[in-house]
Structures are given as structure tokens and as C-alpha cells.
Design a protein around this motif. Sequence first.
Motif, short mmCIF file in Angstrom:
data_model
loop_
_atom_site.label_atom_id
_atom_site.label_comp_id
_atom_site.label_asym_id
_atom_site.label_seq_id
_atom_site.Cartn_x
_atom_site.Cartn_y
_atom_site.Cartn_z
N GLY A 117 0.99 -1.34 0.04
CA GLY A 117 0.06 0.05 0.02
C GLY A 117 0.94 1.05 -0.18
N ALA A 118 0.29 2.48 -0.52
CA ALA A 118 0.88 3.50 -0.82
C ALA A 118 1.62 4.02 0.72
N GLY A 119 2.95 4.32 0.54
CA GLY A 119 3.53 4.92 1.74
C GLY A 119 4.18 3.70 2.89
N ARG A 120 3.86 2.44 2.64
CA ARG A 120 4.15 1.60 3.60
C ARG A 120 5.48 0.41 3.30
N ARG A 121 5.68 0.78 1.94
CA ARG A 121 7.15 -0.12 1.66
C ARG A 121 8.10 -0.28 2.58
N GLU A 122 8.58 0.76 3.13
CA GLU A 122 10.03 0.67 3.86
C GLU A 122 9.30 -0.01 5.20
N GLU A 123 8.17 0.28 5.90
CA GLU A 123 7.68 -0.21 7.17
C GLU A 123 7.60 -1.71 6.68
N THR A 124 6.88 -2.32 5.50
CA THR A 124 6.75 -3.51 5.23
C THR A 124 8.03 -4.53 5.09
N VAL A 125 8.96 -3.62 4.35
CA VAL A 125 10.23 -4.44 4.06
C VAL A 125 10.74 -4.73 5.45
N ALA A 126 10.71 -3.61 6.54
CA ALA A 126 11.41 -3.89 7.83
C ALA A 126 10.61 -5.03 8.55
N ARG A 127 9.39 -5.04 8.39
CA ARG A 127 8.82 -6.11 9.10
C ARG A 127 9.24 -7.55 8.59
N LEU A 128 9.23 -7.62 7.18
CA LEU A 128 9.71 -8.90 6.58
C LEU A 128 11.06 -9.25 6.91
N GLN A 129 11.96 -8.39 7.04
CA GLN A 129 13.06 -8.70 7.53
C GLN A 129 13.13 -9.33 8.81
N GLY A 130 12.37 -8.75 9.79
CA GLY A 130 12.35 -9.01 11.17
C GLY A 130 11.67 -10.72 11.05
N LEU A 131 11.06 -11.07 10.17
CA LEU A 131 10.35 -12.41 10.02
C LEU A 131 11.50 -13.38 9.40
N GLY A 132 12.41 -12.75 9.04
CA GLY A 132 13.98 -13.46 8.42
C GLY A 132 13.93 -13.39 7.07
N ALA A 133 13.31 -12.48 6.31
CA ALA A 133 13.39 -12.29 4.90
C ALA A 133 14.73 -11.41 4.79
N GLU A 141 12.95 2.40 -11.55
CA GLU A 141 12.67 2.56 -12.69
C GLU A 141 11.59 3.46 -13.14
N PRO A 142 11.55 3.90 -14.49
CA PRO A 142 10.53 4.81 -14.91
C PRO A 142 9.20 4.20 -14.64
N SER A 143 9.11 2.66 -14.70
CA SER A 143 7.82 1.95 -14.67
C SER A 143 7.19 1.73 -13.03
N GLY A 144 8.24 2.13 -12.11
CA GLY A 144 8.02 1.88 -10.85
C GLY A 144 9.07 1.68 -9.94
N GLU A 145 9.00 1.36 -8.69
CA GLU A 145 9.69 1.35 -7.84
C GLU A 145 9.47 0.12 -6.66
N TRP A 146 10.35 -0.87 -6.63
CA TRP A 146 10.01 -2.15 -5.80
C TRP A 146 11.35 -2.55 -4.80
N THR A 147 11.01 -3.47 -4.16
CA THR A 147 12.26 -4.03 -3.34
C THR A 147 12.20 -5.58 -3.43
N VAL A 148 13.17 -6.08 -4.26
CA VAL A 148 13.42 -7.70 -4.13
C VAL A 148 13.91 -8.20 -2.98
N MET A 149 13.06 -9.21 -2.39
CA MET A 149 13.39 -9.80 -1.25
C MET A 149 13.46 -11.38 -1.39
N SER A 150 14.25 -12.01 -0.48
CA SER A 150 14.01 -13.38 -0.49
C SER A 150 13.38 -13.89 0.94
N ASP A 151 12.74 -14.91 1.01
CA ASP A 151 12.13 -15.30 2.25
C ASP A 151 13.25 -16.01 2.89
N PRO A 152 13.17 -16.61 4.23
CA PRO A 152 14.00 -16.94 4.86
C PRO A 152 14.82 -18.02 4.36
N ASN A 153 16.22 -17.85 4.60
CA ASN A 153 17.15 -18.64 3.86
C ASN A 153 17.11 -19.99 4.58
#
Length: 156
Positions: A117-133, A141-153
Motif C-alpha cells: 500500500g501507498a507509503g508503507r513499503r519501508e515499514e513492510t520491508v522492515a517487518r519482513l526482514q524481522g521475520l527472516g527475509a 525505474e521509470p515504470s515503478g519502484e520495488w524491493t526484491v527480497m528473499s524469504d528466510p534462507n
Amino acid sequence: MDTPGAADGARETLGWKLVIDCADPHRQADFWAAALGYEVEDNSVLIERLLGFGAVGEDILVEHHGRRAWRDAAAVRHPRDPVDPDSGTGLGRRLLFQRVPEPKTVKNRLHIDVHAGAGRREETVARLQGLGASVIRRVREPSGEWTVMSDPNTPD
């Protein structure tokens, strides 16, 4: 098979689940349930019934979250979707993780996009990192912005 709309010539719709091969299905199910706000399926009622009939043995089971579960499979489901009360299996949006013996050797050809959702990317990335991602890269890019993550190793 129930085919809604087939009698009137409409296209048949099919139910589906996404099945993901992995080395540790319970760890993956726990991660994705927490990441998506889904629920880990509870198949213990079915398992207890099958044990009682002698149809399955303890060798294909583990204890997970204080209940018996399939050793080589675990699923998560959307909390508002229906559930089969006899098996604990979700009847809607599901991810099924199944143990496979071979290690992962190439990049996955399928991935799950999570939309925060709008404005929640960094908060969500941090939460997923806390879960092990782990963050692999951040893309702008001109087409958008995103964060590529991997689930827990896991060794898959």
C-alpha cells in the motif's frame, strides 16, 4: 468435478493453490503466514482420524505449533476464506509448501509479489526482514519502484 457455468456454455473455472517446493515446509508456512496475515492450516483433526483408522503412521508426521502435522507439507490460507471442517484444508486462497529431496539449483521461475500500500513499503520491508527475509536489491525505474527480497534462507 463441479463446473460452474459449464451447462450454459460458459467457460469452466477451476480452483487452485500455489504449490512451492522447499526443504522446510513448516518454516516457509510460518514465514508466509506472518508475512501475508494468513493462517497456517490445522490438519490435526484429519490426521487424528487417519491415525485412528491406521491409515497413516507416526513416521509421516511431526509436531508443529503443539499439534500433529504432515512432516512433508504445510499450507497457509487467507483467514476469511472457507475451510473444510473435516480436514482443516482451506477452500480459497492458499499456498502449499511441500518438501522435496533435491536442493534448489536454479533461480525460481515464479515469485510472490506482496503489495503493502501507498507509503508503507519501508515499514513492510522492515517487518519482513524481522521475520527472516533478506533484501536482495532495491529497484527504481521509470515504470515503478520495488524491493526484491528473499524469504528466510533454508537449504532449498
